[in-house]
Design an enzyme around this catalytic site. Structure first.
Site, PDB file in Angstrom:
ATOM      1  N   CYS A   2      30.557 -20.597  22.020  1.00  0.00           N
ATOM      2  CA  CYS A   2      31.543 -19.964  21.404  1.00  0.00           C
ATOM      3  C   CYS A   2      31.415 -19.604  20.307  1.00  0.00           C
ATOM      4  O   CYS A   2      30.362 -19.318  19.419  1.00  0.00           O
ATOM      5  CB  CYS A   2      32.371 -21.499  21.167  1.00  0.00           C
ATOM      6  SG  CYS A   2      33.965 -20.580  20.112  1.00  0.00           S
ATOM      7  N   GLY A  20      36.546 -17.134  36.257  1.00  0.00           N
ATOM      8  CA  GLY A  20      37.026 -17.001  34.868  1.00  0.00           C
ATOM      9  C   GLY A  20      38.710 -16.943  33.768  1.00  0.00           C
ATOM     10  O   GLY A  20      39.305 -16.949  34.900  1.00  0.00           O
ATOM     11  N   THR A  21      38.491 -15.550  33.531  1.00  0.00           N
ATOM     12  CA  THR A  21      39.833 -14.262  32.937  1.00  0.00           C
ATOM     13  C   THR A  21      39.992 -14.260  34.391  1.00  0.00           C
ATOM     14  O   THR A  21      41.543 -14.488  34.800  1.00  0.00           O
ATOM     15  CB  THR A  21      38.988 -13.281  32.559  1.00  0.00           C
ATOM     16  OG1 THR A  21      38.074 -13.471  31.265  1.00  0.00           O
ATOM     17  CG2 THR A  21      40.535 -12.417  32.029  1.00  0.00           C
ATOM     18  N   ASN A  25      28.147 -16.870  28.433  1.00  0.00           N
ATOM     19  CA  ASN A  25      29.789 -17.106  27.893  1.00  0.00           C
ATOM     20  C   ASN A  25      30.323 -15.786  27.228  1.00  0.00           C
ATOM     21  O   ASN A  25      29.339 -14.729  27.756  1.00  0.00           O
ATOM     22  CB  ASN A  25      29.640 -17.979  26.376  1.00  0.00           C
ATOM     23  CG  ASN A  25      31.093 -18.525  26.407  1.00  0.00           C
ATOM     24  OD1 ASN A  25      31.805 -18.219  26.333  1.00  0.00           O
ATOM     25  ND2 ASN A  25      30.573 -19.846  25.953  1.00  0.00           N
ATOM     26  N   GLY A  73      31.304 -14.222  34.531  1.00  0.00           N
ATOM     27  CA  GLY A  73      30.685 -13.125  34.073  1.00  0.00           C
ATOM     28  C   GLY A  73      31.805 -11.527  34.885  1.00  0.00           C
ATOM     29  O   GLY A  73      31.140 -11.366  35.391  1.00  0.00           O
ATOM     30  N   SER A 119      35.083 -22.816  32.504  1.00  0.00           N
ATOM     31  CA  SER A 119      35.624 -23.331  31.380  1.00  0.00           C
ATOM     32  C   SER A 119      36.764 -22.387  30.739  1.00  0.00           C
ATOM     33  O   SER A 119      36.452 -21.216  30.233  1.00  0.00           O
ATOM     34  CB  SER A 119      34.730 -24.498  30.060  1.00  0.00           C
ATOM     35  OG  SER A 119      34.830 -24.335  28.736  1.00  0.00           O
ATOM     36  N   LYS A 131      38.139 -27.300  30.112  1.00  0.00           N
ATOM     37  CA  LYS A 131      38.595 -26.857  28.407  1.00  0.00           C
ATOM     38  C   LYS A 131      37.243 -27.234  27.595  1.00  0.00           C
ATOM     39  O   LYS A 131      37.091 -28.368  27.792  1.00  0.00           O
ATOM     40  CB  LYS A 131      39.565 -26.385  27.811  1.00  0.00           C
ATOM     41  CG  LYS A 131      39.766 -26.205  26.312  1.00  0.00           C
ATOM     42  CD  LYS A 131      39.632 -24.636  26.254  1.00  0.00           C
ATOM     43  CE  LYS A 131      39.180 -24.266  25.036  1.00  0.00           C
ATOM     44  NZ  LYS A 131      38.689 -23.015  24.809  1.00  0.00           N
ATOM     45  N   GLY A 171      35.984 -10.597  31.668  1.00  0.00           N
ATOM     46  CA  GLY A 171      36.840 -10.407  32.384  1.00  0.00           C
ATOM     47  C   GLY A 171      35.793  -9.037  33.025  1.00  0.00           C
ATOM     48  O   GLY A 171      35.269  -9.028  32.342  1.00  0.00           O
TER      49      GLY A 171
HETATM   50  O1  RRO Z   1      37.519 -21.438  22.462  1.00  0.00           O
HETATM   51  C1  RRO Z   1      37.205 -20.288  22.452  1.00  0.00           C
HETATM   52  O2  RRO Z   1      36.966 -19.602  21.173  1.00  0.00           O
HETATM   53  C2  RRO Z   1      35.693 -20.204  23.379  1.00  0.00           C
HETATM   54  C3  RRO Z   1      35.042 -20.713  23.950  1.00  0.00           C
HETATM   55 BR1  RRO Z   1      35.016 -22.792  23.312  1.00  0.00          BR
HETATM   56  C4  RRO Z   1      34.122 -20.607  24.094  1.00  0.00           C
HETATM   57  O3  RRO Z   1      33.412 -21.233  24.803  1.00  0.00           O
HETATM   58  N1  RRO Z   1      34.292 -18.951  24.387  1.00  0.00           N
HETATM   59  C5  RRO Z   1      35.042 -18.138  23.729  1.00  0.00           C
HETATM   60  O4  RRO Z   1      35.001 -17.029  24.627  1.00  0.00           O
HETATM   61  N2  RRO Z   1      36.251 -18.704  23.752  1.00  0.00           N
END
Ligand code: RRO
Length: 313
Positions: free
Chosen positions: A129, A264-265, A191, A242, A20, A44, A216
């Site tokens: 988040c 992810g990154t 996360n 991760g 995401s 997202k 990252g």
């Molecule tokens: O949008 C963000 O700032 C964000 C979210 Br929703 C999340 O779950 N993890 C993150 O690192 N940034």
């Protein structure tokens, strides 16, 4: 070797999904990557209303990592349904909707709007988040809240329900157990980790919100340890996330206990990385005569003395 398998009620053609926040809504990169070769796409995070997110600057590079403070910028569930679902319906890979909210009611409302759509194979619930005042970490660092959110959402959907956990706690496994006890089908681990960077000449923080979420390669060893901890604590599958940039990284996560992984990154560097990583895992298994990728899950040999870490494991 045919890799297709079922995890947490989801049928995936391989074990590599995109995480995401790193792949938009899945419809932005068709010329760069064949999404149908991915195990799945996680959207997202979606909230009920559209959100602009936090003020700039909201990205900063760090050694082997990236700090973000996006602040849950997203188009809102209504626009997602109208403008994104028609395209997502044409994908053969699994599409998982990630939901974030500032109240239990909002989580339920967004899920109920998305649940009827066949294109949505399951849900990943963001209780982690680090960049929003309401919801986010205030939920994800409270076991009762994680349990309550899982319980209320479980009552409202039969689709696979994954809870995405934060590493910004002492014992992440307690949160995984809370989600499992209320019927979660899987947990996504992890996360981002709260971090900070400063411009020494201006003496200003590099992010407008001072702190942000670190992602990252810098976080890969932390994520692996969290996956290992959670795998030992729960029976439901763990989705490992991760700092994955290669198939070798992904195999490490599988060995630590992840049933599937999310890239992810690294999608920002190589948008097709998920596909290459899935192919790499397959070749590795063929070379090693591993008939089923699932045999790697949790197969790390940790027969060393665990007593020194038992207090937290
Ligand atoms: O949008 C963000 O700032 C964000 C979210 Br929703 C999340 O779950 N993890 C993150 O690192 N940034």
């Amino acid at each position: 070797m045919h890799e297709s398998f079922t995890v947490a009620g989801l049928t995936l053609q391989n074990r590599v999904l995109v995480a995401s926040g790193t792949f938009g809504y899945g419809d932005e990169v068709p010329q760069l990557v064949d999404v149908n070769k991915l195990g799945g796409i996680v959207t997202k995070s979606l909230s009920m209303k559209p959100r602009d997110g936090n003020p700039a600057p909201r990205i900063a590079e760090t050694p082997s990592g990236m700090l973000n403070s996006i602040g849950l910028a997203n188009i809102g569930v209504k626009k997602f349904i109208e403008e994104k679902i028609p395209k997502l319906s044409t994908f053969s890979c699994a599409v998982i909707a990630n939901i974030a909210a500032s109240s239990v009611e909002e989580y339920c409302g967004v899920l109920e709007k998305l649940d009827p759509f066949e294109a949505i194979a399951g849900f990943e619930i963001n209780v982690s988040c680090p960049n929003v005042k309401e919801g986010g970490l205030s939920f994800g660092t409270d076991k009762e809240k994680v349990a309550l959110i899982t319980k209320e959402l479980r009552r409202r959907t039969k689709k696979p329900l994954m809870i995405k956990l934060t590493p910004n706690v002492t014992h992440i496994s307690e949160f995984a157990l809370a989600a499992e006890s209320e019927g979660a089908d899987a947990v996504s681990v992890i996360n981002t980790i709260i971090g900070m960077a400063i411009d020494i000449r201006t003496r200003k923080t590099k992010l407008s919100t001072v702190t942000g979420g670190l992602s990252g390669p810098a976080i890969k060893p932390i994520a692996l340890a969290k996956v290992y901890e959670v795998y030992r604590a729960v029976k439901i599958p763990v989705i490992g996330i991760g700092g994955i940039t290669s198939w070798e990284d992904a195999v490490e996560f599988l060995l630590a206990g992840a049933s599937a992984v999310q890239v992810g990154t690294y999608n920002f560097v190589v948008p097709s990385a998920g596909v290459t990583i899935a192919e790499g895992i397959k070749s590795f298994c063929e070379q090693q005569s591993i008939s089923d990728v699932g045999k790697l899950v949790g197969a790390v040999e940790a027969k060393r003395d665990l007593s020194v870490i038992e207090s937290w494991l």
